[in-house]
Write a protein that holds these residues in place. Structure first.
Motif, mmCIF file in Angstrom:
data_model
loop_
_atom_site.group_PDB
_atom_site.id
_atom_site.type_symbol
_atom_site.label_atom_id
_atom_site.label_comp_id
_atom_site.label_asym_id
_atom_site.label_seq_id
_atom_site.Cartn_x
_atom_site.Cartn_y
_atom_site.Cartn_z
ATOM 1 N N VAL A 165 15.164 -51.529 -9.633
ATOM 2 C CA VAL A 165 16.023 -52.678 -9.910
ATOM 3 C C VAL A 165 17.324 -52.167 -10.503
ATOM 4 N N GLU A 166 18.428 -52.554 -9.901
ATOM 5 C CA GLU A 166 19.748 -52.177 -10.440
ATOM 6 C C GLU A 166 20.079 -53.119 -11.582
ATOM 7 N N ARG A 167 20.471 -52.580 -12.697
ATOM 8 C CA ARG A 167 20.814 -53.413 -13.842
ATOM 9 C C ARG A 167 22.339 -53.482 -13.944
ATOM 10 N N LEU A 168 22.836 -54.659 -14.189
ATOM 11 C CA LEU A 168 24.258 -54.866 -14.354
ATOM 12 C C LEU A 168 24.654 -54.509 -15.789
#
Length: 67
Positions: A61-64
């Motif tokens: 999951v890419e985290r902002l």
């Protein structure tokens, strides 16, 4: 996924979930030890009654990042 009887478990050395002595563990068919079921904790021999495949690994999951 549902638990399946051990006579249907893969015997190719692949890790699977096994139900053994009231515990759920990761185990595998150990052909190098005369074809016994083993668990990774100390490579102990096991006598499981049921098995199921391991679940898929989580997706990354890419985290902002806030500025």
């Amino acid at each position: 996924m549902k638990w399946q009887p051990m006579d249907t478990a893969p015997k190719n050395g692949k890790d699977i979930l096994i139900f053994n002595d009231g515990l759920i563990r990761i185990g595998f068919y150990d052909a190098a030890r005369d074809g016994v079921w083993s668990v990774w904790q100390g490579r102990a021999q096991a006598s499981p009654t049921h098995w199921m495949p391991l679940p898929d690994a989580p997706q990354r999951v890419e985290r902002l990042v806030s500025p």
